[in-house]
Design a protein around this motif. Structure first.
Motif, PDB file in Angstrom:
ATOM      1  N   VAL A   1      63.106  24.954  49.758  1.00 33.19           N
ATOM      2  CA  VAL A   1      63.924  25.545  51.000  1.00 33.19           C
ATOM      3  C   VAL A   1      62.957  25.357  52.100  1.00 33.19           C
ATOM      4  O   VAL A   1      62.025  26.013  51.909  1.00 33.19           O
ATOM      5  N   ASN A   2      63.139  24.730  53.111  1.00 30.72           N
ATOM      6  CA  ASN A   2      62.330  24.698  54.483  1.00 30.72           C
ATOM      7  C   ASN A   2      63.017  25.342  55.752  1.00 30.72           C
ATOM      8  O   ASN A   2      64.224  24.965  56.025  1.00 30.72           O
ATOM      9  N   LEU A   3      62.240  26.564  56.389  1.00 34.66           N
ATOM     10  CA  LEU A   3      62.996  27.130  57.247  1.00 34.66           C
ATOM     11  C   LEU A   3      62.952  26.359  58.712  1.00 34.66           C
ATOM     12  O   LEU A   3      63.950  26.312  59.362  1.00 34.66           O
TER      13      LEU A   3
ATOM     14  N   GLN B   1      52.016  27.689  50.170  1.00 35.30           N
ATOM     15  CA  GLN B   1      53.122  28.257  50.589  1.00 35.30           C
ATOM     16  C   GLN B   1      53.974  29.059  49.334  1.00 35.30           C
ATOM     17  O   GLN B   1      54.460  30.039  49.787  1.00 35.30           O
ATOM     18  N   ALA B   2      53.184  28.794  48.050  1.00 34.14           N
ATOM     19  CA  ALA B   2      53.756  29.451  47.027  1.00 34.14           C
ATOM     20  C   ALA B   2      53.431  30.897  47.128  1.00 34.14           C
ATOM     21  O   ALA B   2      54.221  31.896  46.759  1.00 34.14           O
ATOM     22  N   VAL B   3      52.198  31.334  47.712  1.00 31.53           N
ATOM     23  CA  VAL B   3      51.857  32.846  47.841  1.00 31.53           C
ATOM     24  C   VAL B   3      52.584  33.480  48.875  1.00 31.53           C
ATOM     25  O   VAL B   3      53.014  34.743  48.580  1.00 31.53           O
ATOM     26  N   VAL B   4      52.904  32.570  49.964  1.00 39.67           N
ATOM     27  CA  VAL B   4      53.718  33.248  51.171  1.00 39.67           C
ATOM     28  C   VAL B   4      55.096  33.639  50.584  1.00 39.67           C
ATOM     29  O   VAL B   4      55.759  34.695  50.933  1.00 39.67           O
ATOM     30  N   ASP B   5      55.701  32.788  49.796  1.00 37.03           N
ATOM     31  CA  ASP B   5      57.068  32.992  49.373  1.00 37.03           C
ATOM     32  C   ASP B   5      57.246  34.182  48.356  1.00 37.03           C
ATOM     33  O   ASP B   5      58.073  34.943  48.285  1.00 37.03           O
TER      34      ASP B   5
ATOM     35  N   CYS C   1      64.688  33.936  58.624  1.00 38.96           N
ATOM     36  CA  CYS C   1      63.305  34.341  58.147  1.00 38.96           C
ATOM     37  C   CYS C   1      62.927  33.839  56.822  1.00 38.96           C
ATOM     38  O   CYS C   1      63.524  33.096  56.190  1.00 38.96           O
ATOM     39  N   ALA C   2      61.635  34.288  56.438  1.00 37.83           N
ATOM     40  CA  ALA C   2      61.153  33.730  55.386  1.00 37.83           C
ATOM     41  C   ALA C   2      61.858  34.212  54.073  1.00 37.83           C
ATOM     42  O   ALA C   2      62.245  33.980  52.957  1.00 37.83           O
TER      43      ALA C   2
ATOM     44  N   ALA D   1      57.707  35.206  61.485  1.00 37.45           N
ATOM     45  CA  ALA D   1      56.416  34.524  61.658  1.00 37.45           C
ATOM     46  C   ALA D   1      55.868  33.707  60.742  1.00 37.45           C
ATOM     47  O   ALA D   1      55.244  32.661  60.203  1.00 37.45           O
ATOM     48  N   MET D   2      55.911  34.693  59.474  1.00 37.26           N
ATOM     49  CA  MET D   2      55.436  34.162  57.901  1.00 37.26           C
ATOM     50  C   MET D   2      56.223  32.904  57.494  1.00 37.26           C
ATOM     51  O   MET D   2      55.705  32.062  56.995  1.00 37.26           O
ATOM     52  N   GLY D   3      57.670  32.986  57.709  1.00 41.36           N
ATOM     53  CA  GLY D   3      58.533  31.837  57.463  1.00 41.36           C
ATOM     54  C   GLY D   3      58.370  30.817  57.964  1.00 41.36           C
ATOM     55  O   GLY D   3      58.302  29.504  57.698  1.00 41.36           O
ATOM     56  N   LEU D   4      57.875  30.776  59.378  1.00 35.46           N
ATOM     57  CA  LEU D   4      57.497  29.557  60.127  1.00 35.46           C
ATOM     58  C   LEU D   4      56.202  29.140  60.013  1.00 35.46           C
ATOM     59  O   LEU D   4      55.801  27.805  60.453  1.00 35.46           O
ATOM     60  N   ALA D   5      55.216  29.820  59.530  1.00 31.71           N
ATOM     61  CA  ALA D   5      53.671  29.544  59.717  1.00 31.71           C
ATOM     62  C   ALA D   5      53.498  28.120  58.988  1.00 31.71           C
ATOM     63  O   ALA D   5      52.738  27.383  59.724  1.00 31.71           O
TER      64      ALA D   5
END
Length: 809
Positions: free
Chosen positions: A104-106, A411-415, A82-83, A463-467
């Motif tokens: 790093v990429n899931l 992606q920075a915000v998601v991380d 996951c994320a 889902a957030m990690g894969l989006a």
């Protein structure tokens, strides 16, 4: 932490004094010990106490006047789910002394690391301490493809096996516990035949078999993560399913510990949670496999063998044994094994894998062929010019993999969110349980368990990690199939935001193969003109030389030559001083062309490029060269305008010629009579008006390509141009820009859809799982439904990303 020893490449050292200077600079940094610099290997070795000291060493070497060299390495990462895992692995790698950047990429399960003298073993150890497995990743190759395909197949096979076993064990468990609620007669039958207490014992056995059999993967990874204070998806599942199982076990074997109203079992919920999440992971794994299908198709284009002429005979050898200079024999229906130059023969090659264009191209002596293309008819003999990682296909694969592994700015915000997401969810689950214990109706303890577990299960950040990474993987893969290669992942986002496209005319809007069309005035001067132009590197000069040779003219010796960039040239040929160039150049030399100005203007009005020719300081002739507009250019310009782009043509031609060509294409904005150095200034000025992309193919385009928000290079252009660009069009025409922009925008829309779904899902369902609807509607969310919803959220995100595979320009 204990000291870490680093070995860092240093450029710029030439003597023992340099060595001493660098050693002093390194030794002066606090926290650094045992500095040693070797001139022969151009490396500096030293021990550091922390990551900050390593970065300070690099700064000290720079201040001393030398250049520390960053090294880039890729690692495959196993165990991420996951994320939160992604964030943890990244943080672990960044803490290694010497590491300057890590991504790093899931979706690709890879980590791209940049650092200063960092040993791979240090990265691997840091990842292991974080609870995951790392190994150096090889470059794109058919062998690695087979290995990864086999690994993914084994993973899918294991998931399928575990899902089927879990389902087989869960079905009777579900019937035992829930069947009676659905069919009351079944409840009475179970009670009469085996008794409810014995039924609970049987449920315990079945649920334990699920949790500690197929579901052991969650326990194995989840609890260590909790103990390290780094919980992830596995921890949420292990905690949620484990809590339901443990509570039920107490109710079954030690009921006296619970109030009468709280003596319930939830074995079926614990087992169903594991089964449904395993099923979700199986669907997710299969979807992720389809997401990487494009790059696998590209890898499959790499031949395994090549037929070469050696020792007077033709023999078939493994592609790994092929060396540059080998003579390769290609037969009809075979793929070209490597890049080369045709010696003899004729064949039609399908280059759609390279350009995205389905029409085969004829290849004959002198033409270049590209590894991976297919000979539909005919055969060739060609000399291998590039092998292994130097081939165009290998470079495309490397660029696509690099782009897929990259992170977009979004992606920075998601991380930042996902790093704290799991601990926050665990906190919400604890508060939920506490609120039901204090405020809920009877049985309070049971309600607290059910709702706390539902929160834990439904809020998994998969889902957030894969989006984002899944959309990038599918988008860049589809782009490569269409002949568009994103060299950098962030260009995928930036290109979609571009509103202005500046286009260099020659070789982009036009074919780049100009021809001499007119010689007006003293036509006997063509041999002298061609001789002077033979020394020029200007793309139009070759057309003049080629025309003279086609006429069988003998070119005299050139005694002196001087190129004047953006203006023309001067030369001494056969005892005459000759000047060829623009009206500006002639005006600077006070050479009047009044008698020929009308002809020059007429030729320019026809879209041809006129050059003025002066002989011994006097006007002598006007010559014109025309570079035909590509057949695909008018349609491409229309497509770009339809996308809302403002197209600006940049040309070194005189204004009348540029306006004539622009009029044929419907381009209204022109920057004409542009010197090579001016392109950079034009791009900088356009960027003040909006995000700007620049499309070019020449060496003199490199600064403008680098300065633009997005540089787009024609793949048939120079290596310098392509190295300066973020996007490469392998097809060699403007149609690829419309494809690239359209795909970029489609990918970003897809990412936004995925992120909205992932975040909206959690924002909407976490309160429902906590019991927010119970006071108003009497509705509670079962942990079983929470597990199903969690699995479906990840599958939805990946499936939505897969829609990009159908993108058509």
């Amino acid at each position: 932490m204990s000291n870490a020893t680093l070995s860092l490449p240093v450029e710029g050292m030439t003597c023992a004094s340099c060595v001493a200077r660098v050693e002093r600079a390194i030794s002066a940094v606090p926290g650094v010990h045992d500095a040693s610099v070797n001139l022969a290997s151009n490396r500096a070795s030293f021990s550091v106490e922390n990551a900050e000291a390593a970065k300070a060493v690099a700064a000290a070497i720079t201040r001393a006047g030398y250049e520390p060299v960053e090294e880039a390495r890729d690692f495959s990462i196993a165990g991420m789910t996951c994320a939160s895992c992604v964030a943890r692995v990244e943080r672990a790698i960044l803490a290694v002394p010497g590491v300057t950047a890590a991504s790093v990429n899931l979706a690709t399960e890879r980590a791209a690391v940049r650092g200063l003298g960092v040993a791979p073993a240090a990265i691997i150890a840091a990842v292991a301490r974080a609870g995951y497995e790392a190994a150096p990743a090889e470059g794109a190759s058919a062998a690695r493809l087979e290995e990864e395909t086999a690994r993914r197949a084994a993973e899918e096979s294991a998931l399928l096996r575990d899902t089927l076993i879990a389902a087989a064990l869960t079905l009777p468990l579900f019937l035992l516990e829930m069947g009676g609620h659905i069919v009351p007669a079944l409840h009475h039958t179970i009670d009469h035949v085996i008794g409810m207490r014995n039924a609970w014992y049987l449920e315990f056995v079945l649920a334990s078999a699920v949790l500690f059999g197929p579901g052991w993967r969650f326990q194995r990874h989840g609890w260590p993560g909790l103990l390290r204070g780094a919980p992830d998806m596995n921890a949420l599942v292990a905690l949620g399913a484990g809590a339901a199982w443990a509570y039920s076990a107490v109710s079954t074997f030690a009921p006296a510990l619970l109030p009468d109203t709280a003596r319930h079992v939830y074995f079926e919920a614990a087992a169903m949670i594991v089964t449904l999440i395993l099923a979700g992971r199986l669907m997710e794994a299969r979807s992720k496999g389809r997401a990487s299908a494009a790059i696998r198709r590209l890898m499959h284009l790499q031949s395994r063998t090549a037929r070469v002429e050696r020792d007077g005979a033709t023999q078939e050898i493994p592609i790994e044994s092929l060396i540059a200079g080998d003579i390769v024999v290609l037969r009809p229906g075979e793929r070209v094994p490597t890049d080369g130059e045709v010696l003899d023969g004729s064949a039609m090659l399908d280059e759609s894998m390279l350009t995205g264009e389905p029409v085969p191209v004829r290849k004959q002596a002198g033409d270049r062929v590209t590894g991976g293309t297919l000979a539909t008819t005919g055969g060739l003999r060609f000399r291998a010019t590039a092998v292994g990682g130097e081939t165009v296909l290998a470079q495309i694969l490397a660029m696509v993999e690099g782009a897929q592994a990259a992170k977009l700015p979004i992606q920075a915000v998601v991380d930042r969110i996902t790093l704290w997401f799991v601990p926050v969810v665990m906190g919400i689950a604890a508060l939920t349980a506490l609120a039901w214990l204090v405020l809920g109706p009877e049985p309070r303890l049971a309600h607290a368990l059910v709702n706390g577990v539902a929160v834990l299960i439904i809020a998994c950040p998969c889902a957030m990690g894969l989006a984002t990474p899944t959309s990038i993987m599918v988008g860049t893969g589809r782009a490569a199939e269409l002949g568009v290669v994103f060299r950098r992942g962030d260009a995928l986002q930036q290109l979609g935001e571009v509103s202005i496209l500046a286009v260099d005319k020659t070789g982009t809007l036009t074919e780049g193969h100009p021809k001499l069309t007119d010689v007006i005035g003293d036509t006997t001067l063509l041999p002298l003109i061609a001789a002077a132009e033979s020394r020029s590197e200007h793309p139009l000069a070759a057309a003049i030389v080629s025309a003279a040779r086609e006429q069988g003219l003998t070119l005299p010796e050139v005694e002196r030559f001087e190129a004047l960039p953006g203006r023309g040239l001067t030369a001494r040929v056969a005892g005459h001083e000759i000047a060829i160039g623009s009206a500006r150049m002639m005006a600077e030399r006070n050479i009047g062309f009044e008698a020929l100005e009308t002809e020059a203007a007429r030729l320019a009005g026809l879209g041809r490029t006129p050059f003025l020719v002066a002989l011994d300081g006097k006007a002598a002739a006007v010559i014109a060269v025309a570079d035909p507009i590509r057949a695909s250019t008018p349609g491409a310009i229309a497509a770009l305008r339809a996308l809302g782009l403002r197209v600006v043509m940049v040309s070194g031609d005189n204004r009348r010629t540029a306006e004539a060509i622009a009029a044929q294409l419907g381009i209204t904005e022109i920057r004409a009579e542009v010197l090579p150095a001016d392109k950079l200034n034009i791009v900088s000025a356009l960027r003040q008006e909006g995000p700007t992309a620049f499309l070019g193919d020449g060496i003199n385009d490199a600064p403008a390509l680098a300065a633009a928000d997005v540089g787009i290079a024609i793949g048939t252009g120079t290596d310098v141009a392509m190295e300066s660009a973020q996007v490469v069009l392998m097809g060699g025409d403007l149609t690829g820009v419309a494809r690239a922009v359209g795909l970029s925008r489609a990918t970003m829309r897809n990412i936004h859809q995925n992120l909205f779904w992932a975040f909206a899902y959690n924002a909407a369902l976490v309160p429902v799982a906590a019991g927010a609807l119970y006071p108003v509607a009497g509705v509670l969310l079962s942990p079983v439904l929470a597990a199903a919803a969690m699995g479906l959220s990840s599958v939805f995100v990946v499936t939505n990303a897969l829609r990009l595979r159908r993108f058509a320009a």
